[in-house]
Scaffold this motif. Structure first.
Motif, short mmCIF file in Angstrom:
data_model
loop_
_atom_site.label_atom_id
_atom_site.label_comp_id
_atom_site.label_asym_id
_atom_site.label_seq_id
_atom_site.Cartn_x
_atom_site.Cartn_y
_atom_site.Cartn_z
N TYR A 140 4.43 -1.63 -0.44
CA TYR A 140 3.37 -2.36 0.25
C TYR A 140 3.16 -1.80 1.67
O TYR A 140 2.03 -1.56 2.09
CB TYR A 140 3.71 -3.85 0.31
CG TYR A 140 2.78 -4.63 1.20
CD1 TYR A 140 1.50 -4.96 0.78
CD2 TYR A 140 3.18 -5.01 2.48
CE1 TYR A 140 0.64 -5.67 1.61
CE2 TYR A 140 2.32 -5.71 3.31
CZ TYR A 140 1.06 -6.03 2.87
OH TYR A 140 0.20 -6.72 3.69
N GLY A 176 1.41 1.38 1.65
CA GLY A 176 -0.02 1.10 1.45
C GLY A 176 -0.70 0.70 2.74
O GLY A 176 -1.83 1.13 3.02
N THR A 210 -3.89 2.48 4.46
CA THR A 210 -5.08 1.70 4.80
C THR A 210 -5.45 1.93 6.26
O THR A 210 -6.62 2.17 6.58
CB THR A 210 -4.84 0.20 4.56
OG1 THR A 210 -4.52 -0.01 3.18
CG2 THR A 210 -6.05 -0.63 4.92
N LEU A 229 -4.53 1.97 -2.32
CA LEU A 229 -4.60 1.20 -3.56
C LEU A 229 -3.46 1.57 -4.51
O LEU A 229 -2.86 0.70 -5.14
CB LEU A 229 -5.95 1.40 -4.25
CG LEU A 229 -7.14 0.70 -3.62
CD1 LEU A 229 -8.44 1.15 -4.30
CD2 LEU A 229 -6.99 -0.81 -3.70
N TYR A 240 -0.39 -0.23 -3.28
CA TYR A 240 -0.49 -1.67 -3.49
C TYR A 240 -0.29 -2.01 -4.97
O TYR A 240 0.40 -2.97 -5.31
CB TYR A 240 -1.84 -2.22 -3.02
CG TYR A 240 -2.05 -2.16 -1.52
CD1 TYR A 240 -1.01 -2.42 -0.62
CD2 TYR A 240 -3.30 -1.84 -1.00
CE1 TYR A 240 -1.23 -2.36 0.76
CE2 TYR A 240 -3.51 -1.78 0.37
CZ TYR A 240 -2.48 -2.04 1.24
OH TYR A 240 -2.69 -2.00 2.59
N TYR A 241 -0.89 -1.21 -5.86
CA TYR A 241 -0.71 -1.45 -7.30
C TYR A 241 0.75 -1.27 -7.70
O TYR A 241 1.28 -2.05 -8.50
CB TYR A 241 -1.59 -0.51 -8.14
CG TYR A 241 -3.06 -0.85 -8.11
CD1 TYR A 241 -3.52 -2.15 -8.30
CD2 TYR A 241 -4.01 0.14 -7.90
CE1 TYR A 241 -4.87 -2.46 -8.28
CE2 TYR A 241 -5.37 -0.16 -7.89
CZ TYR A 241 -5.78 -1.45 -8.07
OH TYR A 241 -7.12 -1.76 -8.05
N ASN A 271 -5.06 -7.27 0.22
CA ASN A 271 -5.45 -5.96 0.75
C ASN A 271 -6.25 -5.15 -0.27
O ASN A 271 -7.17 -4.42 0.10
CB ASN A 271 -4.23 -5.19 1.22
CG ASN A 271 -3.62 -5.80 2.47
OD1 ASN A 271 -4.13 -6.78 3.01
ND2 ASN A 271 -2.54 -5.23 2.95
N ILE A 272 -5.92 -5.30 -1.53
CA ILE A 272 -6.72 -4.65 -2.58
C ILE A 272 -8.14 -5.22 -2.55
O ILE A 272 -9.12 -4.48 -2.60
CB ILE A 272 -6.07 -4.83 -3.96
CG1 ILE A 272 -4.76 -4.02 -4.04
CG2 ILE A 272 -7.03 -4.42 -5.08
CD1 ILE A 272 -3.91 -4.33 -5.26
N TYR A 329 -11.77 -3.30 -1.94
CA TYR A 329 -12.91 -3.38 -2.87
C TYR A 329 -14.13 -3.97 -2.17
O TYR A 329 -15.26 -3.52 -2.38
CB TYR A 329 -12.56 -4.19 -4.12
CG TYR A 329 -11.79 -3.40 -5.14
CD1 TYR A 329 -12.33 -2.24 -5.71
CD2 TYR A 329 -10.53 -3.79 -5.55
CE1 TYR A 329 -11.63 -1.50 -6.64
CE2 TYR A 329 -9.82 -3.06 -6.50
CZ TYR A 329 -10.38 -1.92 -7.03
OH TYR A 329 -9.68 -1.19 -7.95
N TYR A 361 -9.22 -10.26 -7.22
CA TYR A 361 -7.96 -10.13 -6.48
C TYR A 361 -7.79 -11.25 -5.46
O TYR A 361 -6.69 -11.77 -5.28
CB TYR A 361 -7.85 -8.75 -5.82
CG TYR A 361 -7.49 -7.70 -6.84
CD1 TYR A 361 -6.17 -7.52 -7.23
CD2 TYR A 361 -8.47 -6.92 -7.45
CE1 TYR A 361 -5.83 -6.58 -8.18
CE2 TYR A 361 -8.14 -5.97 -8.40
CZ TYR A 361 -6.82 -5.80 -8.77
OH TYR A 361 -6.48 -4.88 -9.72
#
Length: 174
Positions: A76, A79, A83, A92, A95-96, A111-112, A116, A142
Motif C-alpha cells: 500500500y 502505491g 500515486t 494501481l 494497491y491491487y 485510493n483506487i 478511477y 471501490y
C-alpha cells in the motif's frame, strides 16, 4: 547511520523509540525484526519526501516479510509513492496487490477509487463521455466497498455517490 536515528521530528523520534523497544521485547524472528526496521525506515523516508530511499527500504522489507497482512501495508505504501509521483497505473498495481493480501484495507480501496475518478475527469476533458462514465462507475464500486468497511470515513466520496445517483441515502444507512 540508520534513517531512524537521524529524525529531527519529535513524533518520529518517539515512534522510533517505541518501535525499537517493541522490536526488542516482542518474540519475533530476526528476519521479522529486519523487515520491520526496513518498513519503519521506509515510512520515515516517505514522510520526508525521500521517495527513492523509501522505495528501497520498502522493497527490502517486502523481500524479508512473509506475513501477508504486513506485506499489504508495505505494498500500500509503495502505491502511495507511485500515486504521489503521478504514476497511477503502477500505483494501481500495488494497491491491487495490497488488497489481494488484505481485502479489508479501505484506504487502498479509496485510493483506487480516487484514481478511477481522476481518470474519469480526464476522459471528460477529452470529450470521452462513455469512457468517463465507465471510469466513474468503477470509482463508485471501490468507494462503496471502502464505505462498507469503514462507514464513517470517506464523507466526500459518500456525497459524490449520492449527488451522482450512484448510491441512495438508504443504501448508505445499511
Amino acid at each position: 547511520m540508520p534513517r531512524s536515528q537521524k529524525n529531527d521530528n519529535f513524533i518520529d523520534k518517539t515512534f522510533t523509540v517505541v518501535a525499537d523497544i517493541l522490536l526488542k521485547v516482542l518474540p519475533t524472528s530476526y528476519r521479522e525484526k529486519q523487515a520491520f526496521a526496513y518498513y519503519r525506515d521506509g515510512m520515515s523516508a516517505q514522510s520526508e519526501g525521500e521517495y527513492n530511499a523509501s522505495l528501497q527500504n520498502y522493497y527490502e522489507a517486502l523481500r524479508l516479510e512473509v506475513d501477508a497482512y504486513d506485506r499489504s501495508y508495505i505494498l500500500y505504501n509503495i502505491g502511495l509513492i507511485h500515486t504521489s509521483n503521478g504514476e497511477f497505473a503502477r500505483a494501481l498495481e500495488y494497491y491491487y496487490q495490497a488488497l489481494e493480501r488484505n481485502p479489508s484495507l479501505p484506504s487502498a480501496l479509496n485510493n483506487i477509487a480516487v484514481i478511477y475518478h481522476f481518470r474519469g475527469e480526464q476522459a471528460l476533458e477529452y470529450g470521452q463521455q462513455e469512457i468517463s462514465q465507465l471510469l466513474f462507475d468503477k470509482a463508485a464500486e471501490y468507494w462503496k466497498e471502502a464505505i462498507r468497511i469503514s462507514p464513517t470515513n470517506y464523507i466526500e466520496a459518500q456525497n459524490w455517490l449520492l449527488t451522482t445517483g450512484r448510491i441512495s441515502s438508504l443504501e448508505l444507512k445499511n
